[in-house]
Design an enzyme around this catalytic site. Structure first.
Site, mmCIF file in Angstrom:
data_model
loop_
_atom_site.group_PDB
_atom_site.id
_atom_site.type_symbol
_atom_site.label_atom_id
_atom_site.label_comp_id
_atom_site.label_asym_id
_atom_site.label_seq_id
_atom_site.Cartn_x
_atom_site.Cartn_y
_atom_site.Cartn_z
ATOM 1 N N ARG A 36 -8.202 -2.098 -12.342
ATOM 2 C CA ARG A 36 -6.906 -1.632 -12.790
ATOM 3 C C ARG A 36 -6.294 -2.123 -13.611
ATOM 4 N NH1 ARG A 36 -4.414 -0.294 -6.920
ATOM 5 N NH2 ARG A 36 -5.993 -1.731 -6.320
ATOM 6 N N GLN A 37 -6.656 -3.626 -13.846
ATOM 7 C CA GLN A 37 -6.063 -4.346 -15.127
ATOM 8 C C GLN A 37 -6.948 -4.491 -16.164
ATOM 9 O OE1 GLN A 37 -4.310 -8.190 -13.904
ATOM 10 N NE2 GLN A 37 -4.711 -7.905 -11.692
ATOM 11 N N ASP A 55 -4.840 2.998 -2.587
ATOM 12 C CA ASP A 55 -4.286 1.795 -2.062
ATOM 13 C C ASP A 55 -3.214 1.587 -1.342
ATOM 14 O OD1 ASP A 55 -3.927 -0.964 -2.260
ATOM 15 O OD2 ASP A 55 -3.662 -1.265 -4.304
ATOM 16 N N SER A 56 -2.086 1.698 -1.622
ATOM 17 C CA SER A 56 -0.966 1.954 -0.693
ATOM 18 C C SER A 56 -0.870 3.335 -0.107
ATOM 19 C CB SER A 56 0.440 1.821 -1.367
ATOM 20 O OG SER A 56 0.736 2.925 -2.362
ATOM 21 N N ASP A 79 -3.161 12.439 -10.634
ATOM 22 C CA ASP A 79 -2.319 11.932 -12.138
ATOM 23 C C ASP A 79 -3.042 12.213 -12.983
ATOM 24 O OD1 ASP A 79 -4.664 10.026 -12.446
ATOM 25 O OD2 ASP A 79 -3.389 8.553 -11.340
ATOM 26 N N GLU A 91 -14.455 -24.021 0.548
ATOM 27 C CA GLU A 91 -15.349 -23.707 -0.397
ATOM 28 C C GLU A 91 -16.673 -23.081 0.008
ATOM 29 O OE1 GLU A 91 -16.809 -27.333 -2.119
ATOM 30 O OE2 GLU A 91 -14.736 -27.780 -2.991
ATOM 31 N N LYS A 151 2.232 12.611 -12.403
ATOM 32 C CA LYS A 151 3.131 11.407 -11.726
ATOM 33 C C LYS A 151 3.682 10.292 -12.504
ATOM 34 C CE LYS A 151 0.252 8.026 -10.250
ATOM 35 N NZ LYS A 151 -0.596 7.241 -9.554
HETATM 36 C C1 R5P Z 1 -4.139 4.650 -10.476
HETATM 37 O O1 R5P Z 1 -4.554 4.926 -11.779
HETATM 38 C C2 R5P Z 1 -5.319 4.890 -9.396
HETATM 39 O O2 R5P Z 1 -6.174 5.900 -9.711
HETATM 40 C C3 R5P Z 1 -4.705 5.357 -8.278
HETATM 41 O O3 R5P Z 1 -4.225 6.598 -8.230
HETATM 42 C C4 R5P Z 1 -3.841 4.268 -7.606
HETATM 43 O O4 R5P Z 1 -4.464 2.990 -7.644
HETATM 44 C C5 R5P Z 1 -3.326 4.849 -6.147
HETATM 45 O O5 R5P Z 1 -2.355 3.736 -5.823
HETATM 46 P P1 R5P Z 1 -1.608 3.974 -4.420
HETATM 47 O O6 R5P Z 1 -2.485 4.540 -3.456
HETATM 48 O O7 R5P Z 1 -0.994 2.627 -4.094
HETATM 49 O O8 R5P Z 1 -0.676 5.037 -5.059
#
Ligand code: R5P
Length: 311
Positions: A93-94, A221-222, A167, A36, A191
């Protein structure tokens, strides 16, 4: 005015405090044996304008809870105004229902921050600008673009540049950066993502042949989006590809993926505290946004214009 820090990004909080030439509030954000969170403020904040710095990055839930409990502690200590300074706003992102019976978690998080007692929010490069509307309290969304543009001019100013959105959703952000780079031309990666966490590059819109491409996005992220896009751009004849990303989430094996990728470099900001992997990588470079956030904090406290920081 006072600056307080929770634990997610102490180096950034200290740098913001240093920019403002003031110490951080003397406070402890600790864990009980059962994990906690316990917050104790060791100085008087009654009637103060307090800015709490906390990115809700990994571990997102713990860091969010720390932020909420800090705000609650400040409210109960009679701070006059509490600004949640959330350089990286997790759960962003959500921001819509991707399918039936799914949550809008970004809205839930906005509600939690408001209900905890925040009077205002200060964020950097929100995933979608509309997230400001999830709050019914004043919300300032800062842009890392001026910091990035200065670095791009210094590093790549003599090259034949092309700004690339990885994207379709990032076109507005890319266009804004291109404008700062003497109206550099723009390309878009179309994309398609079949499943969450997987990315697939389909098409490049724009002629990138011979160009030094600068990809811009809010989140890595990834790393899949960037690495795939870099390969697609080089396959279309781009001379080189670098990426400028506001938030280095860099989960799992992302840094290893970037290190092995076709990217010349990945430039991120310090909205999220870099891990050792990031610091050790010679392919990743970090720009600080501490002066930008510090200046915005100063202007909010002085009740002067924040938007003019981006003129
Ligand atoms: C998505 O809409 C975000 O703008 C990033 O393009 C996305 O989160 C990147 O994720 P990753 O590095 O996992 O492909």
């Amino acid at each position: 005015m006072k600056i307080m820090a929770a634990n997610s990004n102490l180096p950034l909080a200290r740098a913001i405090a240093a920019y403002l030439e003031m110490p951080l509030v003397d406070a402890g954000v600790r864990r009980f044996a059962d994990e906690e969170i316990f917050v104790e403020i060791h100085e008087n904040v009654r009637g103060e304008d307090v800015f709490v710095v906390q990115s809700t990055s990994y571990p997102a839930n713990d860091n969010l809870m720390e932020l909420l409990i800090c705000i609650d502690a400040l409210r109960r200590a009679s701070a006059k105004r509490i600004t949640a300074v959330v350089p990286y706003f997790g759960y962003a992102r959500q921001d819509r229902k991707p399918g039936p019976r799914t949550p809008i978690s970004a809205k839930l998080v906005a509600n939690l921050i408001t209900e905890a007692g925040a009077s205002r929010v200060l964020a950097v490069d929100l995933h979608a600008a509309q997230i400001q509307g999830f709050f019914d309290i004043p919300t300032d969304n800062l842009y890392a673009a001026p910091v990035m543009a200065a670095d791009i001019q210094a590093r790549y100013g003599d090259e034949d540049l092309m700004v690339v959105s990885p994207d379709v959703g990032g076109v507005v952000r890319a266009r804004a950066l291109a404008k700062r780079l003497d109206n550099a031309p723009l390309a878009i990666v179309d994309k398609r993502r079949d499943r969450p966490g997987e990315s697939e590059v389909m098409n490049i819109i724009g002629d990138v042949k011979g160009r030094h491409c600068i990809m811009i996005d809010d989140i890595v992220d990834s790393g899949g989006t960037l690495c795939n896009a870099a390969e697609a751009l080089l396959a279309q004849g781009a001379a080189s590809v670098a990426a400028y990303i506001s938030h280095g989430v860099l989960s799992g094996g992302a840094v290893a993926r970037i290190n092995k990728s076709a990217l010349k470099e990945l430039v991120i900001t310090d909205t999220i505290r870099p891990t050792d992997d990031v610091l050790d990588s010679d392919r990743v470079r970090i720009l600080t946004i501490a002066p930008l956030v510090g200046e915005a904090v100063r202007r909010i406290a002085d009740e002067s214009s924040v938007s003019s920081l981006f003129d």
